[in-house]
Design a protein around this motif. Structure first.
Motif, PDB file in Angstrom:
ATOM      1  N   TRP A 220      13.130  75.636  68.958  1.00 58.27           N
ATOM      2  CA  TRP A 220      11.736  75.809  69.362  1.00 58.27           C
ATOM      3  C   TRP A 220      11.211  74.552  70.079  1.00 58.27           C
ATOM      4  O   TRP A 220      10.540  74.645  71.109  1.00 58.27           O
ATOM      5  CB  TRP A 220      10.866  76.139  68.159  1.00 58.27           C
ATOM      6  CG  TRP A 220       9.412  76.238  68.470  1.00 58.27           C
ATOM      7  CD1 TRP A 220       8.414  75.442  68.009  1.00 58.27           C
ATOM      8  CD2 TRP A 220       8.774  77.197  69.337  1.00 58.27           C
ATOM      9  NE1 TRP A 220       7.201  75.828  68.525  1.00 58.27           N
ATOM     10  CE2 TRP A 220       7.394  76.906  69.346  1.00 58.27           C
ATOM     11  CE3 TRP A 220       9.233  78.258  70.105  1.00 58.27           C
ATOM     12  CZ2 TRP A 220       6.474  77.644  70.090  1.00 58.27           C
ATOM     13  CZ3 TRP A 220       8.319  78.995  70.853  1.00 58.27           C
ATOM     14  CH2 TRP A 220       6.956  78.686  70.837  1.00 58.27           C
TER      15      TRP A 220
ATOM     16  N   TYR B 280       8.111  86.624  78.023  1.00 53.25           N
ATOM     17  CA  TYR B 280       7.997  85.780  76.834  1.00 53.25           C
ATOM     18  C   TYR B 280       9.326  85.112  76.509  1.00 53.25           C
ATOM     19  O   TYR B 280      10.391  85.539  76.943  1.00 53.25           O
ATOM     20  CB  TYR B 280       7.521  86.595  75.631  1.00 53.25           C
ATOM     21  CG  TYR B 280       8.518  87.632  75.153  1.00 53.25           C
ATOM     22  CD1 TYR B 280       9.530  87.293  74.261  1.00 53.25           C
ATOM     23  CD2 TYR B 280       8.437  88.950  75.586  1.00 53.25           C
ATOM     24  CE1 TYR B 280      10.447  88.233  73.827  1.00 53.25           C
ATOM     25  CE2 TYR B 280       9.346  89.894  75.164  1.00 53.25           C
ATOM     26  CZ  TYR B 280      10.351  89.533  74.273  1.00 53.25           C
ATOM     27  OH  TYR B 280      11.268  90.463  73.855  1.00 53.25           O
ATOM     28  N   TRP B 281       9.218  84.030  75.705  1.00 54.66           N
ATOM     29  CA  TRP B 281      10.327  83.364  75.028  1.00 54.66           C
ATOM     30  C   TRP B 281      10.097  83.624  73.545  1.00 54.66           C
ATOM     31  O   TRP B 281       8.966  83.502  73.069  1.00 54.66           O
ATOM     32  CB  TRP B 281      10.279  81.862  75.235  1.00 54.66           C
ATOM     33  CG  TRP B 281      10.504  81.346  76.613  1.00 54.66           C
ATOM     34  CD1 TRP B 281       9.598  81.316  77.635  1.00 54.66           C
ATOM     35  CD2 TRP B 281      11.692  80.747  77.112  1.00 54.66           C
ATOM     36  NE1 TRP B 281      10.163  80.732  78.734  1.00 54.66           N
ATOM     37  CE2 TRP B 281      11.452  80.374  78.438  1.00 54.66           C
ATOM     38  CE3 TRP B 281      12.946  80.484  76.549  1.00 54.66           C
ATOM     39  CZ2 TRP B 281      12.410  79.756  79.231  1.00 54.66           C
ATOM     40  CZ3 TRP B 281      13.901  79.863  77.335  1.00 54.66           C
ATOM     41  CH2 TRP B 281      13.636  79.505  78.663  1.00 54.66           C
ATOM     42  N   GLN B 282      11.153  83.957  72.811  1.00 49.94           N
ATOM     43  CA  GLN B 282      11.034  84.153  71.365  1.00 49.94           C
ATOM     44  C   GLN B 282      12.177  83.438  70.662  1.00 49.94           C
ATOM     45  O   GLN B 282      13.334  83.590  71.051  1.00 49.94           O
ATOM     46  CB  GLN B 282      11.087  85.646  71.023  1.00 49.94           C
ATOM     47  CG  GLN B 282      10.974  85.959  69.545  1.00 49.94           C
ATOM     48  CD  GLN B 282       9.569  85.695  69.020  1.00 49.94           C
ATOM     49  OE1 GLN B 282       8.614  86.280  69.506  1.00 49.94           O
ATOM     50  NE2 GLN B 282       9.440  84.810  68.053  1.00 49.94           N
TER      51      GLN B 282
ATOM     52  N   ALA C   4       4.632  81.795  65.264  1.00 52.90           N
ATOM     53  CA  ALA C   4       5.544  82.896  65.586  1.00 52.90           C
ATOM     54  C   ALA C   4       6.725  82.439  66.443  1.00 52.90           C
ATOM     55  O   ALA C   4       7.625  83.226  66.722  1.00 52.90           O
ATOM     56  CB  ALA C   4       4.783  84.011  66.314  1.00 52.90           C
ATOM     57  N   ARG C   5       6.687  81.174  66.878  1.00 58.68           N
ATOM     58  CA  ARG C   5       7.701  80.616  67.786  1.00 58.68           C
ATOM     59  C   ARG C   5       7.876  81.531  69.007  1.00 58.68           C
ATOM     60  O   ARG C   5       8.976  81.966  69.337  1.00 58.68           O
ATOM     61  CB  ARG C   5       9.034  80.400  67.078  1.00 58.68           C
ATOM     62  CG  ARG C   5       9.008  79.330  66.029  1.00 58.68           C
ATOM     63  CD  ARG C   5      10.404  79.019  65.533  1.00 58.68           C
ATOM     64  NE  ARG C   5      10.391  78.037  64.485  1.00 58.68           N
ATOM     65  CZ  ARG C   5      10.757  78.278  63.226  1.00 58.68           C
ATOM     66  NH1 ARG C   5      11.201  79.460  62.890  1.00 58.68           N
ATOM     67  NH2 ARG C   5      10.714  77.323  62.331  1.00 58.68           N
ATOM     68  N   ARG C   6       6.750  81.772  69.663  1.00 60.72           N
ATOM     69  CA  ARG C   6       6.742  82.677  70.821  1.00 60.72           C
ATOM     70  C   ARG C   6       5.861  82.096  71.920  1.00 60.72           C
ATOM     71  O   ARG C   6       4.761  81.623  71.647  1.00 60.72           O
ATOM     72  CB  ARG C   6       6.211  84.044  70.401  1.00 60.72           C
ATOM     73  CG  ARG C   6       6.278  85.089  71.481  1.00 60.72           C
ATOM     74  CD  ARG C   6       5.764  86.417  70.901  1.00 60.72           C
ATOM     75  NE  ARG C   6       5.916  87.502  71.819  1.00 60.72           N
ATOM     76  CZ  ARG C   6       6.927  88.346  71.845  1.00 60.72           C
ATOM     77  NH1 ARG C   6       7.902  88.234  70.983  1.00 60.72           N
ATOM     78  NH2 ARG C   6       6.969  89.317  72.729  1.00 60.72           N
TER      79      ARG C   6
ATOM     80  N   THR D  97      15.366  84.575  72.728  1.00 61.83           N
ATOM     81  CA  THR D  97      15.261  85.672  73.692  1.00 61.83           C
ATOM     82  C   THR D  97      14.308  85.257  74.806  1.00 61.83           C
ATOM     83  O   THR D  97      13.272  84.639  74.549  1.00 61.83           O
ATOM     84  CB  THR D  97      14.728  86.948  73.011  1.00 61.83           C
ATOM     85  OG1 THR D  97      15.616  87.292  71.937  1.00 61.83           O
ATOM     86  CG2 THR D  97      14.616  88.102  73.987  1.00 61.83           C
TER      87      THR D  97
ATOM     88  N   SER E  60      19.316  87.538  75.425  1.00 60.00           N
ATOM     89  CA  SER E  60      19.217  86.960  74.096  1.00 60.00           C
ATOM     90  C   SER E  60      20.543  86.281  73.772  1.00 60.00           C
ATOM     91  O   SER E  60      21.603  86.803  74.118  1.00 60.00           O
ATOM     92  CB  SER E  60      18.915  88.075  73.094  1.00 60.00           C
ATOM     93  OG  SER E  60      18.650  87.565  71.825  1.00 60.00           O
TER      94      SER E  60
ATOM     95  N   VAL F 168      13.923  83.000  66.906  1.00 62.12           N
ATOM     96  CA  VAL F 168      13.969  83.613  65.584  1.00 62.12           C
ATOM     97  C   VAL F 168      15.077  82.952  64.756  1.00 62.12           C
ATOM     98  O   VAL F 168      16.234  82.887  65.199  1.00 62.12           O
ATOM     99  CB  VAL F 168      14.226  85.134  65.682  1.00 62.12           C
ATOM    100  CG1 VAL F 168      14.375  85.756  64.301  1.00 62.12           C
ATOM    101  CG2 VAL F 168      13.118  85.818  66.464  1.00 62.12           C
TER     102      VAL F 168
ATOM    103  N   ARG G  52       4.217  83.325  75.488  1.00 63.52           N
ATOM    104  CA  ARG G  52       3.933  84.391  76.461  1.00 63.52           C
ATOM    105  C   ARG G  52       3.511  83.713  77.753  1.00 63.52           C
ATOM    106  O   ARG G  52       2.731  82.767  77.724  1.00 63.52           O
ATOM    107  CB  ARG G  52       2.803  85.294  75.988  1.00 63.52           C
ATOM    108  CG  ARG G  52       3.182  86.155  74.833  1.00 63.52           C
ATOM    109  CD  ARG G  52       2.267  87.382  74.766  1.00 63.52           C
ATOM    110  NE  ARG G  52       2.955  88.487  74.148  1.00 63.52           N
ATOM    111  CZ  ARG G  52       3.821  89.303  74.740  1.00 63.52           C
ATOM    112  NH1 ARG G  52       4.122  89.144  76.000  1.00 63.52           N
ATOM    113  NH2 ARG G  52       4.400  90.282  74.098  1.00 63.52           N
TER     114      ARG G  52
END
Length: 150
Positions: A18, A95-97, A77-79, A109, A7, A99, A81
């Motif tokens: 994003w 996953y990419w996250q 969710a800006r995610r 992350t 992260s 935030v 998978r």
């Protein structure tokens, strides 16, 4: 199964980060470890997310690792998978996250869960692979941060 999670706090707005994370086909232009990517079969899902297939070639500790993954991008969710559907490893998923921490700071992350698939070599190869994936993942996130501030 080993899990590597990295992260980084990036000094860029979450929406910009994003957009860069989702622009997978541009990765080879600014990430040294990514040799090539190709996104195809993109389609919208009923829940508003997008799914796609992506081919990857990445340099990992002097070797080229290749795989095809199925991705689901949840824009709200800006995610992202991802799950490998074919490739050099037995299992490769995560996953990419992205935030938002403030207007100008974003935490991104990247988590990678993998299985080499060679039981006899697992004790020797796994620790090396964990360190290499951790280094590559960190390098990718830092490159995204540099790209997002341009």
């Amino acid at each position: 199964m080993p899990v590597v999670t990295v992260s980084e706090r990036l000094h860029a707005p979450a929406e910009t980060v994003w957009e860069r994370v989702c622009d997978v086909e541009s990765y080879p232009a600014f990430m040294e470890v990514v040799i090539s990517t190709k996104v195809y079969n993109e389609k919208a899902r009923d829940d508003g997310s997008m799914e796609a297939m992506t081919d990857w070639e990445v340099l990992l500790k002097g070797s080229v690792l290749k795989w095809t993954e199925h991705e689901v991008r949840d824009h709200r969710a800006r995610r992202i998978r991802y799950t490998q559907v074919s490739g050099d490893l037995e299992v490769f998923q995560g996953y990419w996250q992205v935030v938002r921490e403030s207007d100008t700071v974003t935490r991104v992350t990247l988590e990678v869960e993998f299985e080499i698939g060679i039981a006899m070599l697992k004790p020797m190869l796994e620790p090396v692979a964990v360190r290499a994936i951790e280094r590559n993942s960190t390098d990718m996130l830092l490159a995204l941060g540099e790209r997002a501030t341009r």
